[in-house]
Every structure is written in C-alpha cells, then in structure tokens.
Design a protein around this motif. Structure first.
Motif, short mmCIF file in Angstrom:
data_model
loop_
_atom_site.label_atom_id
_atom_site.label_comp_id
_atom_site.label_asym_id
_atom_site.label_seq_id
_atom_site.Cartn_x
_atom_site.Cartn_y
_atom_site.Cartn_z
N GLU A 15 2.45 -27.55 22.25
CA GLU A 15 3.56 -27.03 23.06
C GLU A 15 4.00 -25.66 22.54
O GLU A 15 4.32 -24.75 23.32
N LEU A 16 3.98 -25.50 21.22
CA LEU A 16 4.35 -24.21 20.65
C LEU A 16 3.35 -23.13 21.06
O LEU A 16 3.75 -22.00 21.39
N GLU A 17 2.07 -23.46 21.07
CA GLU A 17 1.06 -22.48 21.49
C GLU A 17 1.27 -22.09 22.96
O GLU A 17 1.08 -20.93 23.34
N GLN A 18 1.66 -23.05 23.78
CA GLN A 18 1.96 -22.74 25.17
C GLN A 18 3.19 -21.83 25.27
O GLN A 18 3.24 -20.90 26.08
N ASP A 19 4.19 -22.10 24.42
CA ASP A 19 5.38 -21.26 24.40
C ASP A 19 5.03 -19.83 23.98
O ASP A 19 5.65 -18.87 24.47
N ALA A 20 4.06 -19.70 23.08
CA ALA A 20 3.67 -18.37 22.62
C ALA A 20 3.10 -17.53 23.78
O ALA A 20 3.23 -16.30 23.78
N GLU A 26 7.92 -13.10 21.48
CA GLU A 26 8.17 -13.92 20.29
C GLU A 26 6.88 -14.57 19.79
O GLU A 26 6.92 -15.52 19.01
N ARG A 27 5.75 -14.04 20.22
CA ARG A 27 4.47 -14.69 19.95
C ARG A 27 4.21 -14.92 18.46
O ARG A 27 3.82 -16.00 18.04
N GLY A 28 4.43 -13.89 17.66
CA GLY A 28 4.15 -14.03 16.23
C GLY A 28 4.98 -15.13 15.59
O GLY A 28 4.46 -15.97 14.85
N GLU A 29 6.27 -15.14 15.87
CA GLU A 29 7.17 -16.13 15.29
C GLU A 29 6.79 -17.55 15.72
O GLU A 29 6.77 -18.49 14.91
N ILE A 30 6.47 -17.71 17.00
CA ILE A 30 6.13 -19.05 17.51
C ILE A 30 4.80 -19.53 16.94
O ILE A 30 4.66 -20.70 16.56
N LEU A 31 3.81 -18.63 16.83
CA LEU A 31 2.52 -19.04 16.30
C LEU A 31 2.60 -19.38 14.81
O LEU A 31 1.85 -20.23 14.32
N LEU A 32 3.52 -18.74 14.09
CA LEU A 32 3.73 -19.13 12.69
C LEU A 32 4.15 -20.60 12.60
O LEU A 32 3.64 -21.35 11.77
N LEU A 51 -2.92 -18.18 12.01
CA LEU A 51 -2.34 -17.25 11.04
C LEU A 51 -3.09 -15.91 11.07
O LEU A 51 -2.48 -14.85 10.91
N GLY A 52 -4.39 -15.97 11.28
CA GLY A 52 -5.15 -14.74 11.40
C GLY A 52 -4.70 -13.92 12.60
O GLY A 52 -4.63 -12.69 12.54
N GLU A 53 -4.38 -14.60 13.69
CA GLU A 53 -3.89 -13.90 14.88
C GLU A 53 -2.54 -13.26 14.61
O GLU A 53 -2.29 -12.11 15.01
N VAL A 54 -1.65 -13.98 13.93
CA VAL A 54 -0.34 -13.43 13.59
C VAL A 54 -0.50 -12.24 12.65
O VAL A 54 0.19 -11.23 12.77
N LEU A 55 -1.41 -12.38 11.69
CA LEU A 55 -1.66 -11.29 10.74
C LEU A 55 -2.08 -10.02 11.47
O LEU A 55 -1.65 -8.91 11.13
N ALA A 56 -2.90 -10.18 12.50
CA ALA A 56 -3.36 -9.03 13.27
C ALA A 56 -2.21 -8.36 14.03
O ALA A 56 -2.26 -7.15 14.31
N LEU A 57 -1.17 -9.14 14.35
CA LEU A 57 -0.03 -8.57 15.06
C LEU A 57 0.79 -7.67 14.15
O LEU A 57 1.52 -6.79 14.63
N GLY A 58 0.71 -7.92 12.84
CA GLY A 58 1.41 -7.09 11.86
C GLY A 58 2.90 -7.38 11.81
O GLY A 58 3.39 -8.40 12.31
N GLY A 59 3.65 -6.46 11.21
CA GLY A 59 5.09 -6.61 11.11
C GLY A 59 5.51 -7.71 10.14
O GLY A 59 4.70 -8.20 9.33
N LYS A 60 6.78 -8.10 10.22
CA LYS A 60 7.33 -9.11 9.32
C LYS A 60 6.61 -10.44 9.47
O LYS A 60 6.30 -11.11 8.48
#
Length: 319
Positions: A15-20, A26-32, A51-60
C-alpha cells in the motif's frame, strides 16, 4: 500496539508503494517507510531495491536511505560496504543534523565509540547555539535534541575522556528529564487515586505555523525546531487515551495573538506552566478546539496540511 503478522506487514508495504505513486512529491519519504516494512517482512532484497531508488532521488531522504543500506550491510556482515556507505553519507550530507545522530547510535551499538563520538559531535554542531544552551538550562523542558548530548557523553565515558562543558550540559538535561518524569508519575498517581471510569482529556497544542510564530515571539519559552515533537504528542495522546479509557479527547489550539492579548491583560509570565494552562481554558471557552483523532482523510491536527493518515496518524508513528 498490536503485533502484525508478516503478511500484514507485506500488505502495508504494498500500500505504501502505491501511495508513493499517488503522491510523487512525497515519494522518497514514503518509499523509505515501505523499505522498512519490507525489511520487517523478511524481504531484504526488495527493501534494498527501494532504498536504492530513494538514494537516487538524493536530498535528505537519500541520506536516510544511505544509512539504512549501511545498517543492512552491517547486519549481513558486509562491513566494508557499510563503511563505504557511511563515508559517502559524510561527504554528501547537508549542513543540518540529518541522519547523523542515527549513524552515531548505530556505531555506538557496534562498540565503535570513537567513530560514534565523531558523528554525535557532527549532529550537535548543526544545532542552533541558543537551542543548545536552552537544553542545558536547569529547569528547561526535555528536548529530543538532548539525545545527541547523552550519546556523546556515553561515548566519551567509554573512551575515558575528561568531562567537558557539553557533558555538564548533558547532566543538567538528564536531571531535567528525571524531574519531568517524576512530575508525570505524581500526576499519574493522583489520577489513580480518583474513581476509575471513562474520562475526557483536554490538551493545549500549538499547530506548526502558530508554534513558529510563538518561537519568534517568546524564544525563551518555545523552541523553534519541533519537527519531531508532534510524533511524541501523538504517542502521548494514544497512550493517555488508552490508559484513561477516554471517551473524548479534545485538543485546544493555541493562538499567538490571543495568547499575547491574554498576557497583556494579566501581566503573567508566559514561561509559567500555570499561565499557559489558564490561557488554554480561555481558548477552549472561545471555541478553539478540535476532536482527536481526526478522520484518516481529514487534515492532521498538527497543522501540516497533510492528511492525518499520512502525517501523525501514520502507522509508523505508533510504538
């Protein structure tokens, strides 16, 4: 909090992946959060991919993803890869505290006290000096930022280093924490002495925009950085509601303008808890109230403008 089965956790992760997808901003925060749930469910490979996808997004969020990847590498015995992630994190982390305190705690748990101390110092160096001084003031309210001071103090003790000013500030902050806990226990004991039964709970809260205004107007009373305190208030509301069998929980929303007017009329000191409690009664009588918890799809009570289920009402807030 009810313990969820592995399948329940997987359902929540999906469900979280769907929310992303639905909330790309808010994609990075939700995928974390989704990665953490997949890890809990035992699917570490899927967690690493997210996590690799979030890492690619960068930022905090990318920083927190790097930390989670380092933790997974340590757990899998890939220490060299874990240290590589931490070195990369140190090189790219923004000026704010970020995940520095979490890195320090991870290294402290591993017995890497010298490295942990360095990361605790990094987290503390990003704290506003006035806020740091307030934490070390005797009688101040407990602050989550003090956790870095406590961690730093523990590591210095393990390394046999002499006591310094920040260690002394940590001692004062710990005394303040103990006194606060003692006060809560006395209140709890007094409540226990009254007849049991359903109760109504009221609490004065300052929504995010009002709190920032209050911090600028009364900096000696309101700490500006309260990003994490709303999760603590939410947890306290859940616990008190459960423990007191509350039938109604009402939040009284503070207003800087109204509070300032109250102080002008009374001449009272805003730093006194009794003064703020008296003001809360006036605010309640003026209708500045809201019921807790709000509906899942209603705006969060904290004033973030996000839906309650995406903010303080997120399952991630429950402990």
């Amino acid at each position: 909090m009810t313990v969820k089965s592995a399948e329940d956790v997987r359902v929540w992760a999906r469900e979280l992946e769907q929310d992303a997808v639905r909330y790309p901003e808010e994609r990075g925060e939700i995928l974390l959060e989704a990665a953490e749930q997949w890890k809990r469910a035992g699917d570490v490979d899927h967690a690493v991919a997210l996590l690799g996808e979030v890492l690619a997004l960068g930022g905090k969020n990318g920083g927190f993803a790097r930390l989670s990847l380092a933790e997974i590498c340590f757990e899998q015995g890939a220490d060299a890869d874990a240290w590589a992630h931490l070195r990369a994190l140190e090189e790219t982390e923004a000026s704010g505290p970020g995940p520095a305190e979490l890195v320090a705690e991870l290294l402290e748990q591993r017995g890497e006290y010298g490295e942990a101390l360095r990361w605790f110092d990094r987290a503390i160096s990003a704290v506003d000096p006035e806020q740091l001084a307030e934490i070390g003031r005797r009688g101040a309210m407990p602050s989550l930022t003090a956790m870095s001071l406590f961690g730093r103090q523990r590591c210095r003790a393990k390394l046999g280093l002499p006591v310094d000013d920040l260690d002394r500030a940590a001692d004062v902050a710990d005394d303040n924490r103990r006194e606060f806990v003692d006060r809560l226990e006395r209140v709890a004991a007094a409540r226990a002495a009254t007849p049991a039964g359903p109760r109504a709970i009221e609490m004065l809260v300052w929504q995010r925009d009002e709190h920032q205004l209050a911090a600028r107007r009364w900096p000696e009373v309101f700490i500006a950085d309260v990003a994490d305190s709303y999760a603590d208030i939410e947890q306290r509301l859940r616990e008190e509601s459960r423990e007191q069998n509350a039938v109604r929980v009402t939040l009284i929303s503070g207003s800087v303008d109204a509070f300032a007017g109250y102080l002008e009329r009374t001449g009272d000191d805003p730093a006194e808890e009794s003064v703020r409690l008296a003001y809360s009664g006036q605010a309640r009588d003026n209708g500045r109230t809201m019921s807790w918890p709000p509906g899942r799809n209603q705006p969060c009570w904290c004033g973030s403008a996000r839906k309650y289920k995406k903010c303080c009402g997120s399952p991630a807030t429950a402990r």
